[in-house]
Write an enzyme that holds these catalytic residues in place. Sequence first.
Site, mmCIF file in Angstrom:
data_model
loop_
_atom_site.group_PDB
_atom_site.id
_atom_site.type_symbol
_atom_site.label_atom_id
_atom_site.label_comp_id
_atom_site.label_asym_id
_atom_site.label_seq_id
_atom_site.Cartn_x
_atom_site.Cartn_y
_atom_site.Cartn_z
ATOM 1 N N HIS A 1 1.109 -1.245 0.108
ATOM 2 C CA HIS A 1 0.000 -0.247 0.480
ATOM 3 C C HIS A 1 0.998 1.151 -0.012
ATOM 4 O O HIS A 1 1.982 1.513 0.614
ATOM 5 C CB HIS A 1 -0.741 -0.154 1.896
ATOM 6 N N ASP B 1 3.128 -4.941 8.368
ATOM 7 C CA ASP B 1 2.120 -4.762 7.846
ATOM 8 C C ASP B 1 1.032 -5.239 8.198
ATOM 9 O O ASP B 1 0.609 -5.818 7.303
ATOM 10 C CB ASP B 1 1.769 -3.063 6.579
ATOM 11 N N GLN C 1 -4.065 -5.350 6.436
ATOM 12 C CA GLN C 1 -5.469 -6.250 5.909
ATOM 13 C C GLN C 1 -5.026 -7.357 6.722
ATOM 14 O O GLN C 1 -6.787 -7.844 6.424
ATOM 15 C CB GLN C 1 -4.738 -5.861 4.653
ATOM 16 N N LYS D 1 -10.344 -1.789 10.350
ATOM 17 C CA LYS D 1 -10.403 -2.524 9.413
ATOM 18 C C LYS D 1 -11.190 -3.667 10.297
ATOM 19 O O LYS D 1 -10.746 -5.775 9.531
ATOM 20 C CB LYS D 1 -9.208 -2.985 9.013
ATOM 21 N N CYS E 1 -4.615 2.666 -3.893
ATOM 22 C CA CYS E 1 -3.330 3.407 -3.168
ATOM 23 C C CYS E 1 -2.134 2.201 -3.444
ATOM 24 O O CYS E 1 -1.561 1.805 -2.534
ATOM 25 C CB CYS E 1 -3.658 3.389 -1.459
HETATM 26 N N1 PMP Z 1 -1.515 -1.192 4.822
HETATM 27 C C1 PMP Z 1 -2.198 -1.398 3.993
HETATM 28 C C2 PMP Z 1 -1.937 -3.201 3.422
HETATM 29 C C3 PMP Z 1 -4.176 -1.403 4.493
HETATM 30 O O1 PMP Z 1 -5.414 -1.746 3.484
HETATM 31 C C4 PMP Z 1 -4.103 0.257 4.571
HETATM 32 C C5 PMP Z 1 -5.025 0.928 4.381
HETATM 33 N N2 PMP Z 1 -6.062 0.373 3.172
HETATM 34 C C6 PMP Z 1 -3.322 1.154 5.546
HETATM 35 C C7 PMP Z 1 -2.125 0.635 4.736
HETATM 36 C C8 PMP Z 1 -2.967 2.181 5.558
HETATM 37 O O2 PMP Z 1 -4.274 2.256 6.102
HETATM 38 P P1 PMP Z 1 -4.889 3.284 7.304
HETATM 39 O O3 PMP Z 1 -5.505 4.415 6.085
HETATM 40 O O4 PMP Z 1 -5.930 3.194 8.759
HETATM 41 O O5 PMP Z 1 -3.879 4.147 8.187
#
Ligand code: PMP
Length: 404
Positions: free
Chosen positions: A121, A198, A201, A224, A362
Amino acid sequence: MIDIQKIRTEFPILKQKVNGKPLVYFDNAATSQKPQIVIDSIVNYYTTFNANIHRGVHTLSQKATNAFEEARVKLQKHFNAKKNYEIILTAGTTHSINIVATGFTSLLKKGDEIIVSALEHHSNIVPWQMLCERTGAILKVIPMNEEGELQLDIYEKLLSEKTKLVFVNHVSNALGTINPIKKIIDKAHHIGAAVLIDGAQSSAHIKTDVQALDVDFYVASAHKMCGPTGVGILYGKEKWLHKLPPYQGGGEMIKQVTFEKTTYADLPYKFEAGTPNIAGVIAFGTAIDYINNLGFDNIAAYEDELLQYATKKLLQIEGLKIYGTSKTKTAVISFNIEGIHPYDIGVIIDKLGIAVRTGHHCAQPIMDFYKIPGTVRASFAFYNTFEEIDLLYEAIIKAKTMLS
Ligand code: PMP
């Protein structure tokens, strides 16, 4: 076993109609819905014991402090951190990653190498690029294959005594691939590099044990995991949290302040400057209890059935291609239909009450790899049903007829 009818009554949002049709919520990879018990927990805090934490002698402040710290312990137990002060409460995954990336500025030198994966991401790419700009370190990338899996043989070749850090997500939000993080961590440790996983997800689908993984840093977002937005965790091994400097200065994070010199508070407060999202943290604790009561094995088994059913069903649609076909994946289907822009499909099926995400999610490097502008992403949670997947199928057929 998942009692789907009972579960659905616990999520008030699922009862509503959107554009005159019953809501089918398939955008769970962007954010999950919240059960009533989590919503009640936020309302209860503001209605009965709203007060600032850690500094009040009065009863409400002590009550709020206890509830906040109890949530930290719940998170510690859930992720199996050794110490409760290894759990830093943050504003979410992005915030947590930036704490680590900024902190490493003083720990890296020119020519050091850091490794990310092609499946990341943007929030697990951009902070490291910024770190490289500040330090002169070099960013290397573990490539992916057509199935959306990381090429571990190339990862091994990228590792050297210059590698200081490795960053990989547990599950790709764009494709659903579950990455072999234990292998990735062990190989990095072999050459003395630290690893950040990370878990944004994965954390709602796979229970993570940070000690069993022996991971150095682990980050996740409450929203999430059926919790509120604006809250997350940074788990760090105690030795690393001592090494990293604070990310922000302010109240709460100090031991003593004079104009000559300020000393910092002990862990975890060194990283928790300012008034945090108190209601959000308490509700995160409630969400963790809620998911654990359902049971991660039950959730994973049910979501996998949804994934298998949906994959089979959607592949019956002519011209539909699924991106991310690894055998190890969570319940995410990223797809396109030949000759149709993903955005157009998203807009039409929204009119039929179905919420999916369209675009690059993203994760532009993944889209570049497949040479596409984006995909339609349907992502499932334990409160979704097989009937909803049938509705998705019918809606896609309709959209396809209208757009071809
Ligand atoms: N890493 C991953 C794999 C994600 O799916 C997301 C959220 N889509 C993020 C980071 C960022 O998370 P947040 O927007 O809650 O900070």
